[in-house]
Design a protein around this motif. Structure first.
Motif, short mmCIF file in Angstrom:
data_model
loop_
_atom_site.label_atom_id
_atom_site.label_comp_id
_atom_site.label_asym_id
_atom_site.label_seq_id
_atom_site.Cartn_x
_atom_site.Cartn_y
_atom_site.Cartn_z
N LEU A 68 -19.56 -45.17 -33.02
CA LEU A 68 -20.89 -45.59 -33.45
C LEU A 68 -21.43 -46.72 -32.58
O LEU A 68 -22.63 -46.97 -32.55
CB LEU A 68 -20.87 -46.04 -34.91
CG LEU A 68 -20.68 -44.95 -35.97
CD1 LEU A 68 -20.39 -45.59 -37.32
CD2 LEU A 68 -21.90 -44.05 -36.06
N THR A 69 -20.54 -47.41 -31.90
CA THR A 69 -20.92 -48.58 -31.12
C THR A 69 -21.09 -48.27 -29.64
O THR A 69 -22.03 -48.72 -29.01
CB THR A 69 -19.86 -49.69 -31.29
OG1 THR A 69 -19.69 -49.97 -32.68
CG2 THR A 69 -20.26 -50.95 -30.56
N ILE A 70 -20.17 -47.47 -29.09
CA ILE A 70 -20.24 -47.11 -27.68
C ILE A 70 -21.23 -45.95 -27.54
O ILE A 70 -21.03 -44.88 -28.13
CB ILE A 70 -18.85 -46.69 -27.15
CG1 ILE A 70 -17.87 -47.86 -27.31
CG2 ILE A 70 -18.94 -46.26 -25.70
CD1 ILE A 70 -16.44 -47.50 -27.00
N PRO A 71 -22.30 -46.12 -26.78
CA PRO A 71 -23.34 -45.09 -26.72
C PRO A 71 -22.82 -43.69 -26.38
O PRO A 71 -23.23 -42.71 -27.02
CB PRO A 71 -24.29 -45.61 -25.64
CG PRO A 71 -24.17 -47.10 -25.77
CD PRO A 71 -22.73 -47.35 -26.07
N ALA A 72 -21.95 -43.58 -25.40
CA ALA A 72 -21.45 -42.27 -25.01
C ALA A 72 -20.55 -41.65 -26.08
O ALA A 72 -20.24 -40.46 -26.01
CB ALA A 72 -20.69 -42.36 -23.69
N GLY A 73 -20.14 -42.43 -27.07
CA GLY A 73 -19.30 -41.91 -28.14
C GLY A 73 -20.04 -41.05 -29.14
O GLY A 73 -19.43 -40.45 -30.03
N ARG A 74 -21.36 -40.98 -28.99
CA ARG A 74 -22.16 -40.21 -29.93
C ARG A 74 -21.69 -38.77 -30.05
O ARG A 74 -21.70 -38.18 -31.14
CB ARG A 74 -23.63 -40.24 -29.50
CG ARG A 74 -24.60 -39.52 -30.43
CD ARG A 74 -26.02 -39.58 -29.91
NE ARG A 74 -26.95 -39.02 -30.86
CZ ARG A 74 -27.23 -37.72 -30.95
NH1 ARG A 74 -26.63 -36.88 -30.14
NH2 ARG A 74 -28.09 -37.29 -31.85
N ALA A 75 -21.25 -38.19 -28.95
CA ALA A 75 -20.83 -36.79 -28.96
C ALA A 75 -19.57 -36.56 -29.80
O ALA A 75 -19.27 -35.43 -30.16
CB ALA A 75 -20.59 -36.31 -27.53
N ARG A 76 -18.84 -37.65 -30.10
CA ARG A 76 -17.58 -37.51 -30.84
C ARG A 76 -17.68 -38.03 -32.28
O ARG A 76 -16.66 -38.20 -32.94
CB ARG A 76 -16.47 -38.25 -30.11
CG ARG A 76 -16.21 -37.70 -28.72
CD ARG A 76 -14.92 -38.21 -28.14
NE ARG A 76 -14.64 -37.64 -26.85
CZ ARG A 76 -13.46 -37.76 -26.22
NH1 ARG A 76 -12.49 -38.45 -26.79
NH2 ARG A 76 -13.27 -37.21 -25.04
N LEU A 77 -18.88 -38.27 -32.74
CA LEU A 77 -19.04 -38.81 -34.08
C LEU A 77 -18.54 -37.83 -35.15
O LEU A 77 -18.76 -36.63 -35.06
CB LEU A 77 -20.51 -39.13 -34.35
CG LEU A 77 -21.05 -40.43 -33.75
CD1 LEU A 77 -22.54 -40.56 -34.04
CD2 LEU A 77 -20.30 -41.64 -34.29
N SER A 78 -17.92 -38.39 -36.16
CA SER A 78 -17.47 -37.58 -37.28
C SER A 78 -18.65 -37.09 -38.10
O SER A 78 -19.68 -37.76 -38.23
CB SER A 78 -16.53 -38.41 -38.17
OG SER A 78 -16.31 -37.77 -39.41
N ASP A 79 -18.49 -35.91 -38.70
CA ASP A 79 -19.53 -35.35 -39.56
C ASP A 79 -19.80 -36.21 -40.79
O ASP A 79 -20.85 -36.07 -41.42
CB ASP A 79 -19.15 -33.94 -40.02
CG ASP A 79 -19.23 -32.93 -38.88
OD1 ASP A 79 -19.78 -33.28 -37.82
OD2 ASP A 79 -18.74 -31.80 -39.06
#
Length: 561
Positions: A68-79
């Motif tokens: 949620l904090t690292i912008p590129a991590g958006r693709a791995r966000l939990s449902d």
């Protein structure tokens, strides 16, 4: 149309009965339902006065995941961070079904979105005022917009420099971004140094809601500085089931927390900030909405308010993808570059880990000067894939070095509706919407897509485009474009309009954001927009929260004559 049932018996609750079921959990001055974009603004502004007792209720969690904090991590966000509201199959999309993304976490959708910062333009706000919403014109709104942001760019009369919300430029530069901007100029689009300034139209470097390379959601911007205030209580994992009505007054809310049912009461006002889907659904579960619909799901109508859930609006997008001979960020998002990207982020607040969608943006008009379409440029190739056969799309990286241009129709004509599936608060509401219902929208989006092809054919970008991967040059005539769009458009995730602000009988809230027919109850989120702005909606949600806070605190804006 509004009517209040004069024969209903007021429901009264003893404020001192600690043994009642559900249990009573305190009395507050203000209860804010929804810890999303506008809700965080209200929690901050209302609790600034230590005399105000404020309760903020959020159905999601606190959002501690690094993704949620690292912008590129958006693709791995939990449902678990997404409501994923269900929708009916759309005939205009060949029967496809889309789930509607909405943040289920402190910060709401600002915690999971693409981090683009695009403020409502003057034409949008002036239209609100022309529809009877006195005080919502662009000149009156500018101070509220400025006070919400802290922009790192050049100071101007249009921009704020010391607000809670950090607004920065992308932390990673790529040669194809400047190529896209130059090619857009070559295709006749004006270079705009600041599309959030005097004018929105033109091509520009993107602006993002980041601080030192990290996502800066409303939870970080507004709630972070207020969390430790003793007069602000924040409850997460709290699903509000209904508003407690005492006569024609909102006396509090009832919510579930774990397996417990809890009642919180308020002396002054309840404010709904649950979003364009959540707020109308909560009103209807509380007996405030269209009588016929409420009766059909077994709910007694306390206030027959016909506009609740109607007027749903959204933007519609289609992504064109071009293979290029320049290595793009596709190559950065792999194991070999993770360490480098992490170091760039930690040490400098830059690099591939800070990447979001909007590296460059273009706003333009298809007919006349008013902006009615937009394009978002990304120096990487992405495609949408379905998960588990559902209508929900996740973005995946392409293997080729590629660039993506997402083209959006920002004044789409369809109007949809939110309805309850049952009176059971555990069952999500159902969305009825047709993204390409109007044939003119198909024609307009086709024209906007062709404009992107024209840009790709201009130098310096043309010298590096190898081929068009999506949709491919075989899609050329109007018929093939229509077929392609109906099969491939996606939601812009820019919802609004379902608790429309206005002066007519079919409006839900008045220009002071008070729910018609109920005292002590307001709505403050994107649901109140008469017309959704031609922009991403986060900045508008913050604006609505800022204005509502002033209205509640009696600071004079948009007050009755």
């Amino acid at each position: 149309m509004l009517s209040v049932d004069p024969n209903r018996t007021p429901v009264r609750y003893a404020l001192t009965d600690k043994h009642s079921s559900p249990r009573t959990n305190g009395v507050f001055d203000y209860i804010v339902v929804g810890g999303g974009s506008a809700g965080c603004v209200l929690a901050n502004r209302l609790s600034k006065d230590p005399a105000n007792r404020v309760l903020l209720l959020e159905a999601g969690g606190r959002g501690l995941s690094p993704y949620l904090t690292i912008p590129a991590g958006r693709a791995r966000l939990s449902d678990k961070y997404d409501w994923a509201f269900p929708a009916e199959p759309e005939k205009s999309l060949n029967g496809r079904t889309e789930e509607w993304e909405s943040g289920k976490v402190l910060g709401g959708s600002s915690a999971i979105n693409g981090m683009m910062w695009a403020r409502p333009n003057a034409d949008d706000l002036d239209e609100w005022a022309e529809l009877g919403n006195k005080g919502w014109d662009s000149e009156s709104m500018l101070p509220f917009i400025r006070r919400s942001e802290s922009f790192v760019g050049p100071a101007s009369a249009w921009r704020g420099s010391d607000g809670p919300q950090s607004v920065d430029f992308p932390g990673v530069s790529h040669p194809t971004t400047s190529m896209f901007i130059e090619a857009s100029e070559a295709a006749g689009h004006v270079l705009n140094e600041d599309y959030n300034g005097h004018s929105q139209a033109g091509v520009a470097l993107g602006q993002v809601t980041q601080k030192r390379g990290l996502r800066h959601s409303s939870a970080r911007a507004y709630l972070g500085p207020a969390r430790r205030r003793p007069n602000l209580k924040i409850v997460t994992g709290a699903t509000v089931e209904r508003i407690i009505l005492e006569g024609n007054r909102a006396a509090g809310v009832e919510y579930t927390s774990g397996r417990r049912k809890v009642r919180s009461l308020c002396d002054r006002e309840v404010v709904l900030s649950a979003g364009a889907v959540g707020s109308p659904a909560l009103l209807m579960r509380s007996g405030i909405g269209p009588r016929d619909h409420l009766t059909s799901v077994g709910i007694s109508a306390a206030v027959d308010l016909s506009g609740v859930g109607k007027n749903l609006q959204n933007h519609v997008y289609y992504a064109l993808v071009f293979e290029v001979d320049v290595p793009t960020l596709n190559r950065e998002f792999n194991a070999a570059n993770v360490i480098k990207g992490g170091l760039d982020l930690v040490l400098r607040g830059t690099g591939s880990a800070t990447s979001s969608f909007g590296h460059a943006v273009l706003f333009g008009g298809l007919s006349g000067e008013r902006v009615d379409y937009g394009a978002i440029f990304s120096p990487f190739g992405i495609f949408a894939r379905k998960e588990n056969g559902r209508g929900r799309h996740k973005m995946s990286m392409m293997a080729e070095s590629a660039i993506t241009v997402r083209v959006g129709l920002l004044r789409a004509r369809p109007r949809g509706e939110i309805k309850l599936q049952s009176k059971d608060p555990r069952q999500l509401p159902m969305i009825s919407f047709e993204h390409l219902e109007d044939p003119q929208d198909v024609q307009d989006l086709t024209l906007a897509c062709r404009k992107m092809r024209e840009i790709a054919s201009q130098p310096p970008l043309a010298g590096h485009v190898v081929r068009e991967l999506v949709p491919g040059l075989s899609v050329d005539d109007d018929a093939s474009w229509e077929q392609t769009l109906r099969a491939g458009v996606t939601s812009g995730k820019h919802y609004g309009g379902t608790c429309r602000m206005g002066v007519g009988e079919d409006s839900v809230v008045d220009p002071q954001l008070r729910v018609r027919g109920v005292d002590g109850l307001r709505v403050a989120d994107m649901s109140i927009t008469p017309v959704v702005p031609a922009a991403n909606t986060y900045a508008t949600a913050l604006l609505i929260g800022e204005v509502c806070a002033d209205l509640i605190l009696g600071k004079g804006h948009a007050q009755d004559d």
